[in-house]
Design an enzyme around this catalytic site. Sequence first.
Site, PDB file in Angstrom:
ATOM      1  N   ASP A  10     -11.735  -6.184  21.285  1.00 56.62           N
ATOM      2  CA  ASP A  10     -11.798  -7.413  22.076  1.00 56.62           C
ATOM      3  C   ASP A  10     -11.650  -8.617  21.156  1.00 56.62           C
ATOM      4  O   ASP A  10     -11.608  -8.472  19.935  1.00 56.62           O
ATOM      5  CB  ASP A  10     -13.043  -7.477  22.979  1.00 56.62           C
ATOM      6  CG  ASP A  10     -14.283  -8.015  22.291  1.00 56.62           C
ATOM      7  OD1 ASP A  10     -14.283  -8.153  21.053  1.00 56.62           O
ATOM      8  OD2 ASP A  10     -15.258  -8.301  22.992  1.00 56.62           O
ATOM      9  N   ASP A  45     -20.864  -1.810  27.380  1.00 55.25           N
ATOM     10  CA  ASP A  45     -21.238  -1.862  25.967  1.00 55.25           C
ATOM     11  C   ASP A  45     -22.541  -2.628  25.832  1.00 55.25           C
ATOM     12  O   ASP A  45     -22.840  -3.503  26.633  1.00 55.25           O
ATOM     13  CB  ASP A  45     -20.144  -2.519  25.120  1.00 55.25           C
ATOM     14  CG  ASP A  45     -19.910  -3.963  25.517  1.00 55.25           C
ATOM     15  OD1 ASP A  45     -19.046  -4.221  26.372  1.00 55.25           O
ATOM     16  OD2 ASP A  45     -20.615  -4.849  24.988  1.00 55.25           O
ATOM     17  N   CYS A 101     -40.146  13.043  17.264  1.00 54.71           N
ATOM     18  CA  CYS A 101     -38.788  12.666  17.658  1.00 54.71           C
ATOM     19  C   CYS A 101     -37.791  13.664  17.082  1.00 54.71           C
ATOM     20  O   CYS A 101     -37.842  13.977  15.892  1.00 54.71           O
ATOM     21  CB  CYS A 101     -38.462  11.257  17.164  1.00 54.71           C
ATOM     22  SG  CYS A 101     -36.762  10.791  17.563  1.00 54.71           S
ATOM     23  N   CYS A 156     -34.688  13.220  16.529  1.00 53.24           N
ATOM     24  CA  CYS A 156     -33.525  12.643  15.836  1.00 53.24           C
ATOM     25  C   CYS A 156     -33.671  12.832  14.325  1.00 53.24           C
ATOM     26  O   CYS A 156     -34.782  12.881  13.807  1.00 53.24           O
ATOM     27  CB  CYS A 156     -33.314  11.175  16.225  1.00 53.24           C
ATOM     28  SG  CYS A 156     -34.043   9.949  15.141  1.00 53.24           S
ATOM     29  N   CYS A 177     -35.657  10.078  12.131  1.00 58.93           N
ATOM     30  CA  CYS A 177     -37.112  10.207  12.043  1.00 58.93           C
ATOM     31  C   CYS A 177     -37.506  11.396  11.169  1.00 58.93           C
ATOM     32  O   CYS A 177     -38.459  11.308  10.388  1.00 58.93           O
ATOM     33  CB  CYS A 177     -37.723  10.356  13.433  1.00 58.93           C
ATOM     34  SG  CYS A 177     -37.580   8.845  14.409  1.00 58.93           S
ATOM     35  N   HIS A 201     -32.271   5.117  15.556  1.00 56.73           N
ATOM     36  CA  HIS A 201     -33.166   5.983  16.334  1.00 56.73           C
ATOM     37  C   HIS A 201     -33.189   5.519  17.806  1.00 56.73           C
ATOM     38  O   HIS A 201     -33.111   6.337  18.718  1.00 56.73           O
ATOM     39  CB  HIS A 201     -34.589   5.964  15.750  1.00 56.73           C
ATOM     40  CG  HIS A 201     -35.643   6.236  16.766  1.00 56.73           C
ATOM     41  ND1 HIS A 201     -36.097   7.498  17.073  1.00 56.73           N
ATOM     42  CD2 HIS A 201     -36.290   5.388  17.626  1.00 56.73           C
ATOM     43  CE1 HIS A 201     -36.980   7.418  18.059  1.00 56.73           C
ATOM     44  NE2 HIS A 201     -37.116   6.147  18.409  1.00 56.73           N
TER      45      HIS A 201
HETATM   46 ZN   LIG Z   1     -36.034   9.275  16.000  1.00 56.92          ZN
END
Ligand SMILES: [Zn+2]
Length: 414
Positions: free
Chosen positions: A97, A261, A368, A370, A373, A395
Amino acid sequence: MKFFFPDSQDQIDPGFDFGTEEHPVLRVRQRDDLYAHEALNGHVIDGLLVSKAIVDGTAGGAGKYTAAQRNRLYRAGVRHFFRLDQAPGPAVQTMGDCGAFNYVREEIPPVTPDQVIDFYVECGFDLGISVDHVIFGFDPAADTDPHHPQREQWRSRQQITLDLADTFLARCKARKTRFGPLGVAQGWSPASYAAAVRTLQKIGYTRIALGGMVPLKTGEILACLRELSAARDPGTQFHLLGITRRSNISQFVSYGVTSFDSTSAFRQAFKDDKDNYHTANRTYTAIRVPQVDGYPRLKAQILAGQVDQDAAIERERACLRALQEYDAGDTSARQVINALQRYNEILGFEDYASAYKEVLDDAPWKTCPCNICAKAGINVLLFRGSERNKRRGFHNLYVFRRRLDRELDARSAV
Ligand SMILES: [Zn+2]
Protein backbone atom coordinates in the site's frame (compact mmCIF):
# COMPACT_ATOMS: atom_id res chain seq x y z
CA MET A 1 -10.78 -14.47 6.55
CA LYS A 2 -7.14 -13.58 6.04
CA PHE A 3 -5.04 -11.73 8.61
CA PHE A 4 -2.36 -9.42 7.21
CA PHE A 5 0.37 -8.12 9.50
CA PRO A 6 1.71 -4.67 8.60
CA ASP A 7 5.49 -4.62 8.32
CA SER A 8 7.45 -2.10 10.33
CA GLN A 9 10.76 -3.98 10.27
CA ASP A 10 10.04 -5.56 13.64
CA GLN A 11 12.46 -8.37 14.31
CA ILE A 12 14.07 -10.15 17.24
CA ASP A 13 17.58 -11.51 17.60
CA PRO A 14 17.30 -15.18 18.63
CA GLY A 15 20.87 -15.04 19.93
CA PHE A 16 20.22 -12.18 22.35
CA ASP A 17 21.50 -13.03 25.84
CA PHE A 18 19.04 -11.94 28.55
CA GLY A 19 21.68 -12.29 31.27
CA THR A 20 24.32 -10.03 29.75
CA GLU A 21 21.83 -8.19 27.51
CA GLU A 22 24.23 -8.50 24.63
CA HIS A 23 23.91 -9.66 21.05
CA PRO A 24 26.27 -12.33 19.67
CA VAL A 25 29.50 -10.78 18.45
CA LEU A 26 29.06 -12.19 14.96
CA ARG A 27 25.40 -11.25 14.62
CA VAL A 28 24.38 -10.08 11.15
CA ARG A 29 20.98 -8.44 11.47
CA GLN A 30 19.65 -9.20 8.02
CA ARG A 31 20.74 -12.82 8.28
CA ASP A 32 20.15 -13.66 11.93
CA ASP A 33 17.25 -11.53 13.16
CA LEU A 34 13.79 -13.03 12.74
CA TYR A 35 10.44 -11.63 11.65
CA ALA A 36 7.24 -12.70 13.40
CA HIS A 37 6.46 -15.34 10.79
CA GLU A 38 9.90 -16.88 11.38
CA ALA A 39 10.15 -16.53 15.15
CA LEU A 40 6.83 -18.21 15.94
CA ASN A 41 6.06 -21.88 15.59
CA GLY A 42 3.12 -22.61 13.34
CA HIS A 43 1.02 -20.55 10.99
CA VAL A 44 0.41 -17.07 12.39
CA ILE A 45 -0.07 -14.60 9.56
CA ASP A 46 -1.80 -15.10 6.22
CA GLY A 47 -0.28 -12.03 4.68
CA LEU A 48 2.21 -9.25 5.03
CA LEU A 49 1.25 -5.63 4.30
CA VAL A 50 4.17 -3.46 3.25
CA SER A 51 3.77 0.26 2.94
CA LYS A 52 5.66 2.31 0.36
CA ALA A 53 5.94 5.17 2.86
CA ILE A 54 7.65 2.90 5.39
CA VAL A 55 10.07 1.58 2.77
CA ASP A 56 10.86 4.75 0.84
CA GLY A 57 10.03 7.40 3.44
CA THR A 58 8.01 10.46 2.54
CA ALA A 59 8.77 14.12 2.00
CA GLY A 60 7.96 14.60 5.69
CA GLY A 61 10.40 12.03 7.00
CA ALA A 62 12.48 8.93 6.60
CA GLY A 63 10.93 5.48 6.42
CA LYS A 64 11.80 2.56 8.64
CA TYR A 65 14.21 1.07 6.14
CA THR A 66 17.89 1.85 5.82
CA ALA A 67 19.13 2.55 2.29
CA ALA A 68 20.68 -0.92 2.25
CA GLN A 69 17.45 -2.62 3.30
CA ARG A 70 15.48 -0.68 0.73
CA ASN A 71 17.87 -1.65 -2.04
CA ARG A 72 17.74 -5.26 -1.00
CA LEU A 73 13.92 -5.29 -0.93
CA TYR A 74 13.77 -3.89 -4.47
CA ARG A 75 16.53 -6.15 -5.73
CA ALA A 76 15.51 -9.42 -4.08
CA GLY A 77 11.73 -8.90 -4.11
CA VAL A 78 9.35 -9.01 -1.18
CA ARG A 79 9.11 -12.82 -0.86
CA HIS A 80 12.82 -13.33 -0.74
CA PHE A 81 13.50 -10.28 1.43
CA PHE A 82 11.12 -11.51 4.14
CA ARG A 83 12.03 -15.21 3.58
CA LEU A 84 8.29 -15.86 3.24
CA ASP A 85 8.64 -19.16 1.46
CA GLN A 86 10.32 -20.66 4.51
CA ALA A 87 7.43 -19.79 6.84
CA PRO A 88 5.36 -22.77 8.07
CA GLY A 89 1.81 -23.30 6.83
CA PRO A 90 0.05 -21.97 3.74
CA ALA A 91 1.93 -19.46 1.58
CA VAL A 92 2.01 -15.95 3.05
CA GLN A 93 0.48 -13.43 0.64
CA THR A 94 2.00 -10.01 0.12
CA MET A 95 0.08 -6.78 -0.19
CA GLY A 96 1.52 -3.34 -0.89
CA ASP A 97 0.00 0.00 0.00
CA CYS A 98 1.08 3.60 -0.34
CA GLY A 99 0.90 4.55 3.35
CA ALA A 100 -1.81 7.22 3.20
CA PHE A 101 -1.47 7.97 6.93
CA ASN A 102 1.93 9.46 6.29
CA TYR A 103 0.55 12.22 4.07
CA VAL A 104 -2.83 12.68 5.68
CA ARG A 105 -2.15 16.39 6.27
CA GLU A 106 -1.31 17.19 2.67
CA GLU A 107 -3.77 18.68 0.22
CA ILE A 108 -3.28 15.91 -2.34
CA PRO A 109 -1.35 12.61 -2.16
CA PRO A 110 2.33 13.19 -2.99
CA VAL A 111 2.61 9.92 -4.97
CA THR A 112 1.25 9.08 -8.40
CA PRO A 113 -0.41 5.79 -9.39
CA ASP A 114 2.56 4.99 -11.64
CA GLN A 115 5.07 5.49 -8.80
CA VAL A 116 3.07 3.15 -6.58
CA ILE A 117 2.73 0.60 -9.40
CA ASP A 118 6.52 0.75 -9.86
CA PHE A 119 6.91 -0.13 -6.18
CA TYR A 120 4.47 -3.07 -6.42
CA VAL A 121 5.99 -4.43 -9.63
CA GLU A 122 9.63 -4.07 -8.62
CA CYS A 123 9.06 -5.72 -5.25
CA GLY A 124 6.79 -8.39 -6.73
CA PHE A 125 3.68 -8.05 -4.55
CA ASP A 126 0.68 -10.37 -4.94
CA LEU A 127 -1.76 -7.53 -4.26
CA GLY A 128 -1.49 -3.76 -4.53
CA ILE A 129 -3.72 -1.02 -3.13
CA SER A 130 -4.48 2.09 -5.20
CA VAL A 131 -3.37 5.55 -3.99
CA ASP A 132 -5.85 7.01 -1.52
CA HIS A 133 -6.48 9.98 0.70
CA VAL A 134 -7.76 9.35 4.23
CA ILE A 135 -10.93 11.05 5.43
CA PHE A 136 -10.66 11.73 9.16
CA GLY A 137 -14.10 12.01 10.57
CA PHE A 138 -17.43 10.27 10.63
CA ASP A 139 -20.72 12.12 10.52
CA PRO A 140 -23.72 10.96 8.47
CA ALA A 141 -25.16 14.49 8.81
CA ALA A 142 -22.66 15.58 6.14
CA ASP A 143 -24.62 13.48 3.62
CA THR A 144 -27.52 15.91 3.61
CA ASP A 145 -26.41 19.14 5.32
CA PRO A 146 -24.89 21.42 2.63
CA HIS A 147 -23.42 23.67 5.37
CA HIS A 148 -21.66 20.88 7.22
CA PRO A 149 -18.18 22.29 8.02
CA GLN A 150 -16.28 19.23 6.73
CA ARG A 151 -18.51 18.38 3.81
CA GLU A 152 -16.37 19.95 1.06
CA GLN A 153 -13.09 18.54 2.32
CA TRP A 154 -14.52 15.07 2.77
CA ARG A 155 -16.19 15.04 -0.65
CA SER A 156 -13.00 16.28 -2.26
CA ARG A 157 -10.88 13.57 -0.59
CA GLN A 158 -13.32 10.89 -1.63
CA GLN A 159 -13.32 12.14 -5.22
CA ILE A 160 -9.49 12.31 -5.29
CA THR A 161 -9.37 8.72 -4.06
CA LEU A 162 -11.88 7.53 -6.69
CA ASP A 163 -10.12 9.40 -9.52
CA LEU A 164 -6.78 7.90 -8.46
CA ALA A 165 -8.37 4.44 -8.33
CA ASP A 166 -9.65 4.93 -11.87
CA THR A 167 -6.20 5.95 -13.14
CA PHE A 168 -4.52 3.21 -11.11
CA LEU A 169 -6.57 0.43 -12.69
CA ALA A 170 -6.17 1.87 -16.18
CA ARG A 171 -2.40 2.06 -15.70
CA CYS A 172 -2.30 -1.52 -14.35
CA LYS A 173 -4.09 -2.70 -17.50
CA ALA A 174 -1.89 -0.63 -19.83
CA ARG A 175 1.26 -1.92 -18.13
CA LYS A 176 -0.06 -5.50 -17.97
CA THR A 177 0.83 -5.80 -14.28
CA ARG A 178 0.36 -9.14 -12.60
CA PHE A 179 -0.54 -8.16 -9.02
CA GLY A 180 -4.18 -8.08 -7.94
CA PRO A 181 -5.33 -4.44 -7.71
CA LEU A 182 -7.46 -3.11 -4.84
CA GLY A 183 -9.39 0.14 -5.01
CA VAL A 184 -9.88 2.11 -1.80
CA ALA A 185 -13.25 3.32 -0.50
CA GLN A 186 -13.07 6.34 1.77
CA GLY A 187 -16.19 7.84 3.34
CA TRP A 188 -17.74 9.64 6.30
CA SER A 189 -21.02 7.71 6.64
CA PRO A 190 -22.58 4.39 5.63
CA ALA A 191 -24.13 6.00 2.53
CA SER A 192 -20.92 7.71 1.41
CA TYR A 193 -18.89 4.50 1.81
CA ALA A 194 -21.54 2.62 -0.18
CA ALA A 195 -21.41 5.24 -2.95
CA ALA A 196 -17.61 4.84 -3.14
CA VAL A 197 -17.94 1.06 -3.37
CA ARG A 198 -20.51 1.31 -6.19
CA THR A 199 -18.18 3.62 -8.14
CA LEU A 200 -15.16 1.33 -7.61
CA GLN A 201 -17.14 -1.67 -8.83
CA LYS A 202 -18.18 0.33 -11.90
CA ILE A 203 -14.50 1.13 -12.56
CA GLY A 204 -13.86 -2.60 -12.52
CA TYR A 205 -12.57 -3.47 -9.05
CA THR A 206 -13.47 -6.80 -7.45
CA ARG A 207 -11.24 -6.19 -4.42
CA ILE A 208 -11.92 -3.11 -2.34
CA ALA A 209 -10.02 -1.88 0.72
CA LEU A 210 -12.08 0.07 3.26
CA GLY A 211 -10.02 2.96 4.60
CA GLY A 212 -10.35 5.52 7.36
CA MET A 213 -12.37 3.28 9.71
CA VAL A 214 -9.68 2.97 12.39
CA PRO A 215 -11.11 5.65 14.74
CA LEU A 216 -14.73 4.53 14.30
CA LYS A 217 -16.73 2.87 17.04
CA THR A 218 -17.65 -0.76 16.45
CA GLY A 219 -21.31 0.16 15.94
CA GLU A 220 -20.35 2.70 13.26
CA ILE A 221 -18.17 0.17 11.45
CA LEU A 222 -20.99 -2.35 11.49
CA ALA A 223 -23.48 0.25 10.22
CA CYS A 224 -21.12 0.96 7.30
CA LEU A 225 -20.61 -2.73 6.56
CA ARG A 226 -24.33 -3.41 6.54
CA GLU A 227 -24.80 -0.69 3.93
CA LEU A 228 -21.73 -1.86 2.02
CA SER A 229 -22.86 -5.46 1.87
CA ALA A 230 -26.06 -4.24 0.17
CA ALA A 231 -23.97 -2.31 -2.37
CA ARG A 232 -21.56 -5.20 -2.92
CA ASP A 233 -21.56 -7.19 -6.16
CA PRO A 234 -21.50 -10.94 -5.38
CA GLY A 235 -17.86 -11.32 -6.42
CA THR A 236 -16.50 -8.28 -4.55
CA GLN A 237 -14.19 -8.87 -1.60
CA PHE A 238 -13.57 -6.30 1.13
CA HIS A 239 -10.33 -5.71 3.02
CA LEU A 240 -10.58 -3.79 6.31
CA LEU A 241 -7.57 -1.49 6.68
CA GLY A 242 -6.21 -1.40 10.22
CA ILE A 243 -9.17 -2.94 12.06
CA THR A 244 -9.10 -5.73 14.61
CA ARG A 245 -12.31 -6.02 16.72
CA ARG A 246 -11.79 -9.75 16.87
CA SER A 247 -15.09 -10.38 18.62
CA ASN A 248 -16.95 -8.97 15.59
CA ILE A 249 -14.99 -10.95 13.06
CA SER A 250 -17.86 -13.33 12.28
CA GLN A 251 -20.14 -10.39 11.49
CA PHE A 252 -17.44 -8.90 9.26
CA VAL A 253 -17.27 -12.17 7.32
CA SER A 254 -21.02 -12.15 6.76
CA TYR A 255 -20.76 -8.67 5.20
CA GLY A 256 -18.21 -9.72 2.59
CA VAL A 257 -14.96 -8.91 4.42
CA THR A 258 -12.37 -11.51 3.41
CA SER A 259 -9.24 -9.95 4.90
CA PHE A 260 -8.02 -7.32 7.35
CA ASP A 261 -4.76 -6.01 8.73
CA SER A 262 -3.90 -5.01 12.26
CA THR A 263 -0.88 -4.29 14.44
CA SER A 264 -2.81 -3.82 17.65
CA ALA A 265 -2.09 -7.21 19.27
CA PHE A 266 1.61 -6.66 18.59
CA ARG A 267 1.73 -3.02 19.62
CA GLN A 268 -0.26 -3.45 22.84
CA ALA A 269 2.74 -5.39 24.13
CA PHE A 270 4.64 -2.15 24.63
CA LYS A 271 2.16 0.68 23.95
CA ASP A 272 -0.70 -0.17 26.27
CA ASP A 273 -0.85 1.00 29.90
CA LYS A 274 -1.83 -2.42 31.18
CA ASP A 275 -3.00 -4.95 28.54
CA ASN A 276 0.48 -5.99 27.47
CA TYR A 277 0.56 -9.78 27.53
CA HIS A 278 -2.39 -11.60 26.02
CA THR A 279 -3.65 -15.10 26.74
CA ALA A 280 -6.62 -17.06 25.41
CA ASN A 281 -8.95 -15.57 28.02
CA ARG A 282 -7.47 -12.36 29.38
CA THR A 283 -4.61 -9.89 29.34
CA TYR A 284 -1.82 -9.19 31.84
CA THR A 285 0.31 -6.17 32.63
CA ALA A 286 3.98 -6.46 31.69
CA ILE A 287 6.46 -5.91 34.50
CA ARG A 288 8.22 -2.58 34.09
CA VAL A 289 11.95 -2.77 34.67
CA PRO A 290 13.40 -0.05 32.42
CA GLN A 291 17.13 0.22 31.90
CA VAL A 292 18.60 2.96 34.06
CA ASP A 293 20.51 4.37 31.11
CA GLY A 294 17.68 3.76 28.62
CA TYR A 295 14.94 5.65 30.41
CA PRO A 296 15.12 9.37 29.57
CA ARG A 297 13.42 10.76 32.68
CA LEU A 298 15.62 8.79 35.02
CA LYS A 299 18.70 9.74 33.04
CA ALA A 300 17.79 13.41 33.37
CA GLN A 301 17.27 13.05 37.12
CA ILE A 302 20.68 11.41 37.46
CA LEU A 303 22.31 14.19 35.45
CA ALA A 304 20.55 16.79 37.61
CA GLY A 305 21.88 15.09 40.74
CA GLN A 306 18.39 14.21 42.02
CA VAL A 307 18.95 10.47 41.79
CA ASP A 308 22.07 8.51 42.68
CA GLN A 309 23.06 6.48 39.63
CA ASP A 310 24.67 3.64 41.56
CA ALA A 311 21.62 3.23 43.77
CA ALA A 312 19.35 3.14 40.72
CA ILE A 313 21.48 0.50 39.01
CA GLU A 314 21.62 -1.54 42.20
CA ARG A 315 17.81 -1.56 42.48
CA GLU A 316 17.36 -2.32 38.78
CA ARG A 317 19.68 -5.33 39.06
CA ALA A 318 17.93 -6.53 42.19
CA CYS A 319 14.67 -6.62 40.20
CA LEU A 320 16.20 -8.61 37.36
CA ARG A 321 17.80 -11.03 39.80
CA ALA A 322 14.56 -11.55 41.72
CA LEU A 323 12.59 -12.12 38.51
CA GLN A 324 15.00 -14.78 37.25
CA GLU A 325 14.99 -16.45 40.66
CA TYR A 326 11.22 -16.45 40.65
CA ASP A 327 11.14 -18.12 37.23
CA ALA A 328 13.47 -20.78 38.60
CA GLY A 329 11.25 -21.30 41.67
CA ASP A 330 13.87 -19.90 44.06
CA THR A 331 12.01 -16.93 45.50
CA SER A 332 8.48 -15.76 46.28
CA ALA A 333 6.27 -13.35 44.37
CA ARG A 334 6.32 -11.09 47.45
CA GLN A 335 10.13 -10.81 47.27
CA VAL A 336 9.93 -9.91 43.58
CA ILE A 337 7.31 -7.25 44.21
CA ASN A 338 9.38 -5.80 47.05
CA ALA A 339 12.33 -5.44 44.70
CA LEU A 340 10.10 -3.87 42.03
CA GLN A 341 8.65 -1.44 44.54
CA ARG A 342 12.10 -0.37 45.71
CA TYR A 343 13.10 0.40 42.12
CA ASN A 344 9.78 2.13 41.58
CA GLU A 345 10.50 4.50 44.46
CA ILE A 346 13.06 5.96 42.06
CA LEU A 347 11.07 5.55 38.85
CA GLY A 348 7.82 6.98 40.15
CA PHE A 349 5.54 4.82 38.00
CA GLU A 350 2.00 4.18 39.14
CA ASP A 351 1.66 1.29 41.56
CA TYR A 352 1.26 -1.93 39.62
CA ALA A 353 1.75 -4.24 42.61
CA SER A 354 -1.61 -6.02 42.36
CA ALA A 355 -1.27 -6.51 38.59
CA TYR A 356 2.24 -7.86 39.11
CA LYS A 357 1.04 -10.20 41.85
CA GLU A 358 -1.55 -11.64 39.45
CA VAL A 359 0.84 -12.25 36.62
CA LEU A 360 3.52 -13.70 38.91
CA ASP A 361 1.03 -16.03 40.60
CA ASP A 362 -0.51 -17.18 37.32
CA ALA A 363 2.85 -17.42 35.50
CA PRO A 364 1.13 -17.57 32.08
CA TRP A 365 4.45 -17.78 30.20
CA LYS A 366 5.00 -21.24 31.70
CA THR A 367 1.94 -22.72 30.04
CA CYS A 368 1.97 -20.78 26.75
CA PRO A 369 2.65 -23.16 23.85
CA CYS A 370 4.42 -20.51 21.75
CA ASN A 371 8.13 -20.97 21.35
CA ILE A 372 8.84 -17.35 22.31
CA CYS A 373 7.64 -18.05 25.84
CA ALA A 374 9.33 -21.44 25.90
CA LYS A 375 12.69 -19.85 25.14
CA ALA A 376 12.44 -16.46 26.86
CA GLY A 377 10.68 -17.58 30.05
CA ILE A 378 9.76 -14.73 32.37
CA ASN A 379 11.70 -12.31 30.16
CA VAL A 380 8.69 -12.18 27.82
CA LEU A 381 6.80 -10.45 30.64
CA LEU A 382 9.41 -7.74 31.18
CA PHE A 383 8.68 -4.29 29.83
CA ARG A 384 12.28 -3.59 29.01
CA GLY A 385 14.12 -2.96 25.74
CA SER A 386 13.13 -3.97 22.25
CA GLU A 387 14.29 -7.62 22.43
CA ARG A 388 11.90 -8.38 25.28
CA ASN A 389 9.09 -6.06 24.20
CA LYS A 390 8.99 -7.36 20.64
CA ARG A 391 9.06 -10.95 21.85
CA ARG A 392 5.94 -10.17 23.88
CA GLY A 393 4.44 -8.57 20.76
CA PHE A 394 5.14 -11.72 18.75
CA HIS A 395 3.68 -13.86 21.52
CA ASN A 396 0.53 -11.70 21.35
CA LEU A 397 0.35 -12.33 17.61
CA TYR A 398 0.48 -16.05 18.28
CA VAL A 399 -2.37 -15.77 20.78
CA PHE A 400 -4.30 -13.49 18.44
CA ARG A 401 -4.07 -16.12 15.70
CA ARG A 402 -5.38 -18.84 18.01
CA ARG A 403 -8.25 -16.64 19.16
CA LEU A 404 -9.08 -15.64 15.60
CA ASP A 405 -9.17 -19.29 14.53
CA ARG A 406 -11.41 -20.05 17.47
CA GLU A 407 -13.87 -17.30 16.47
CA LEU A 408 -13.90 -18.45 12.86
CA ASP A 409 -14.31 -22.10 13.83
CA ALA A 410 -17.23 -21.20 16.06
CA ARG A 411 -18.76 -19.36 13.14
CA SER A 412 -18.40 -22.22 10.68
CA ALA A 413 -19.79 -24.62 13.26
CA VAL A 414 -23.03 -22.61 13.47
ZN1 LIG B 1 3.81 -17.23 24.32
